[in-house]
Design an enzyme around this catalytic site. Structure first.
Site, PDB file in Angstrom:
ATOM      1  N   GLY A 136      42.748  35.294  27.412  1.00 39.88           N
ATOM      2  CA  GLY A 136      42.977  33.944  27.350  1.00 39.88           C
ATOM      3  C   GLY A 136      43.993  33.100  27.017  1.00 39.88           C
ATOM      4  O   GLY A 136      43.958  32.538  26.717  1.00 39.88           O
ATOM      5  N   ASP A 270      41.901  33.286  45.580  1.00 39.52           N
ATOM      6  CA  ASP A 270      41.137  32.241  44.289  1.00 39.52           C
ATOM      7  C   ASP A 270      42.546  31.014  43.378  1.00 39.52           C
ATOM      8  O   ASP A 270      42.701  30.612  42.605  1.00 39.52           O
ATOM      9  CB  ASP A 270      41.175  33.306  42.755  1.00 39.52           C
ATOM     10  CG  ASP A 270      42.347  34.498  42.364  1.00 39.52           C
ATOM     11  OD1 ASP A 270      42.178  34.886  43.507  1.00 39.52           O
ATOM     12  OD2 ASP A 270      42.787  34.417  41.247  1.00 39.52           O
TER      13      ASP A 270
HETATM   14  P1  AMP Z   1      46.365  35.176  38.173  1.00 33.43           P
HETATM   15  O1  AMP Z   1      46.913  35.893  38.834  1.00 33.43           O
HETATM   16  O2  AMP Z   1      47.038  34.864  37.176  1.00 33.43           O
HETATM   17  O3  AMP Z   1      45.971  34.064  38.903  1.00 33.43           O
HETATM   18  O4  AMP Z   1      45.255  35.304  37.346  1.00 33.43           O
HETATM   19  C1  AMP Z   1      44.179  35.956  37.929  1.00 33.43           C
HETATM   20  C2  AMP Z   1      42.678  36.076  37.536  1.00 33.43           C
HETATM   21  O5  AMP Z   1      43.030  37.110  36.038  1.00 33.43           O
HETATM   22  C3  AMP Z   1      41.802  34.683  36.503  1.00 33.43           C
HETATM   23  O6  AMP Z   1      40.823  34.967  36.981  1.00 33.43           O
HETATM   24  C4  AMP Z   1      42.446  35.045  35.340  1.00 33.43           C
HETATM   25  O7  AMP Z   1      41.550  33.706  34.772  1.00 33.43           O
HETATM   26  C5  AMP Z   1      42.317  36.134  34.755  1.00 33.43           C
HETATM   27  N1  AMP Z   1      43.367  36.060  33.965  1.00 33.43           N
HETATM   28  C6  AMP Z   1      45.255  35.849  33.992  1.00 33.43           C
HETATM   29  N2  AMP Z   1      45.674  36.092  32.750  1.00 33.43           N
HETATM   30  C7  AMP Z   1      44.442  36.216  31.576  1.00 33.43           C
HETATM   31  C8  AMP Z   1      44.706  36.381  30.477  1.00 33.43           C
HETATM   32  N3  AMP Z   1      46.120  36.166  29.752  1.00 33.43           N
HETATM   33  N4  AMP Z   1      43.631  36.003  29.930  1.00 33.43           N
HETATM   34  C9  AMP Z   1      42.735  36.088  30.850  1.00 33.43           C
HETATM   35  N5  AMP Z   1      42.481  35.788  32.232  1.00 33.43           N
HETATM   36  C10 AMP Z   1      43.750  36.089  32.669  1.00 33.43           C
HETATM   37 MG    MG Z   2      45.086  32.518  39.088  1.00 28.93          MG
END
Ligand code: AMP
Ligand code: MG
Length: 518
Positions: A136, A270
């Site tokens: 997170g 997303d």
């Molecule tokens: P993203 O590719 O950054 O859009 O992330 C894809 C998914 O992974 C989303 O649901 C984000 O909230 C989750 N996510 C990415 N990095 C983290 C992290 N360090 N901790 C928790 N969730 C993450």
């Molecule tokens: Mg994202």
């Protein structure tokens, strides 16, 4: 520091009965309550003056310990009701199920003095129900990139989520930057992101995938009411107008990316905003030497699904996923097909407007699209810098067409020389075309100046700022923030931020290669 909060999302939509960050599948609900995890020693290192002013914050507020305390996740203001939102998505073309805000926590929806709604969201403030085993948190390098780029995009006139501030948390975060078994500690950071709405295509896809039509309808009705209040009508007609507008906004968004040379890097559903904003700055990049096949995202290096030139098609594919998700709201698919057609129409209109603006024409004709493509063809052959070449074209004189004007944009002298005949040809065509256009030279140049920015957040410039910030020196973060406020102005004295990528940055991590690890 006072905000007026109107937290419509959590007030009007069903929430998860369970609070807190325990990982879980959340069904029948669109959000989960979760508090930010307090940070050890949050410190504000940069903020956007424009965004602060919009929110009615004074410089004293931003410099106060209280601000760092609140936006570092240690306390809540009256009226804040923190939540993480629940959504799914197609990642790299494959349905991924529930994703949700894994490291974004919304604090509330603030109304500014003009009544405009701004959801305040902390990215990197600790785990939520949707963190899927991750921490997170966010690292400083990616937070600097998101902070600077969202403000730079705004000033380029490209729809985007905004950033109020950038904070160091004072805590280390462990990341394996290239997923190659070399984890290391990096400084942690938080970006306070701001947008009228953070609703994504994936918010609708999840209830659809779970066959929860009642929840899907509730979310659609809410989104139209809150985020598209100008839409009138009822029932299916209203849904159709809404979907059509989403398609149109998405077309305009992607056309702006293509105009400026921006590659999002992870156009998963997303990461697609319902308002047509650029959202979720991860392994994005800016085109240096023109190459439509380029992507900065190493995680996508073999398939290159999200390469520069592919973005208009991917946006369409993503809209088609949204159309499927919304299909239970329609008796048949014709209105959804009409919406997708509206995407195509809007895209072609926006692309044509780009051609006219970038070439400095009053109106673009059919053959002008080919003229633009031919210039890109030369850039590709010659290995010319997209931003510099377009900018240099402003000074073109049709009565004295000289290829030297654009040669300075080339990275490789040899390639530049061998593509020389192409360029001479092209300049002759352009000179002839300008003679047929009614705009005066002055008006042409003014028009071009606004469409062809001098300053973009080149990958290596952001990386230099990151390297220095890692040593505790935020000078370049502030300098870039400042220069990117007026990207189309000449800004004498700032030329070093308008230079082509230096050789050292060509294959360096962070400059041409970025992963999703952030
Ligand atoms: P993203 O590719 O950054 O859009 O992330 C894809 C998914 O992974 C989303 O649901 C984000 O909230 C989750 N996510 C990415 N990095 C983290 C992290 N360090 N901790 C928790 N969730 C993450
Ligand atoms: Mg994202």
């Amino acid at each position: 520091m006072r905000f007026e909060f109107d937290n419509a999302f959590v007030r009007e939509l069903p929430g998860d009965p369970e609070d807190g960050p325990r990982l879980r599948q959340v069904e029948g609900a669109l959000w989960s309550r979760v508090e930010p995890t307090p940070g050890a020693a949050p410190r504000v290192v940069a903020w956007s003056a424009e965004m602060a002013a919009t929110l009615g914050l004074a410089e004293d507020d931003l410099r106060s310990e209280r601000f760092a305390w609140i936006f570092g996740g240690n306390a809540l203001l009256d009226g804040m009701q923190p939540w993480a939102s629940n959504y799914g998505g197609h990642q790299f073309g494959v349905w991924a199920g529930q994703l949700g805000d894994g490291r974004a926590i919304s604090l509330g929806e603030a109304l500014d003095a003009r009544g405009q709604r701004w959801e305040l969201q902390l990215k990197g403030a600790g785990p939520t129900a949707y963190s899927r085993g991750a921490d997170g948190r966010a690292v400083l390098r990616s937070s600097i990139r998101e902070f600077l780029c969202s403000e730079a995009m705004h000033h380029l006139g490209i729809p985007t989520t905004r950033a109020l501030g950038l904070l160091e948390t004072g805590e280390a975060v462990v990341r394996d930057m290239f997923y190659d078994g070399h984890p290391r500690e990096e400084p942690g950071a938080i970006v306070c992101r701001v947008a009228p709405s953070f609703i994504r295509f994936g918010n609708f896809e999840l209830p659809y995938a779970r066959n929860d039509v009642a929840l899907l309808r509730q979310l659609a009705d809410f989104t139209i009411r809150r985020d598209f209040p100008h839409l009138r009508g009822q029932g299916e007609n209203l849904y159709a107008d809404w979907f059509g507008e989403i398609c149109e906004r998405t077309a305009q968004l992607v056309a702006q990316w293509m105009r400026a040379g921006f590659v999002h890097g992870v156009m998963n559903t997303d990461n697609m905003s319902i308002l047509g904003l650029t959202i979720d700055y991860g392994p994005y990049g800016w085109i240096d030497d023109y190459d439509p096949d380029w992507t900065p995202n190493t995680t996508d290096a073999t398939r290159r699904r999200y390469r520069f030139g592919q973005q208009p098609n991917v946006a369409w594919w993503n809209l088609a996923r949204l159309a499927s998700a919304l299909s239970p709201l329609f008796a048949d698919t014709a209105p959804l097909q009409a919406g997708l057609d509206r995407y195509a129409t809007a895209w072609h209109a926006a692309d044509r407007a780009n051609v006219a603006a970038k070439l400095g024409l009053e109106l673009a004709r059919d053959d002008d699209l080919a003229l633009r493509d031919a210039l890109h063809g030369w850039m590709r052959e010659a290995g010319a810098d997209m931003t510099l070449a377009w900018r240099a074209l402003i000074d073109f004189d049709p009565d004295a067409p000289s290829p030297d004007l654009l040669a300075g944009a080339c990275y490789d002298e040899h390639r530049c020389v061998s593509a020389g005949p192409l360029l001479r040809d092209w300049l002759a065509r352009y000179a002839a075309r300008l003679r047929e256009d009614p705009l005066s030279a002055e008006r042409r140049r003014n028009r071009m100046r606004l469409a062809n920015p001098k300053y973009v957040l080149r990958n290596y410039l952001a990386q230099e700022a990151i390297d220095r910030a890692g040593q505790g020196d935020y000078t370049q973060v502030h300098e870039l923030l400042e220069v990117m406020r007026r990207p189309c102005d000449e800004q004498p004295g700032c030329e070093r931020f308008a230079r082509k990528r230096p050789d050292w940055a060509r294959h360096r991590a962070g400059c041409s290669m970025l992963s999703c690890s952030s």
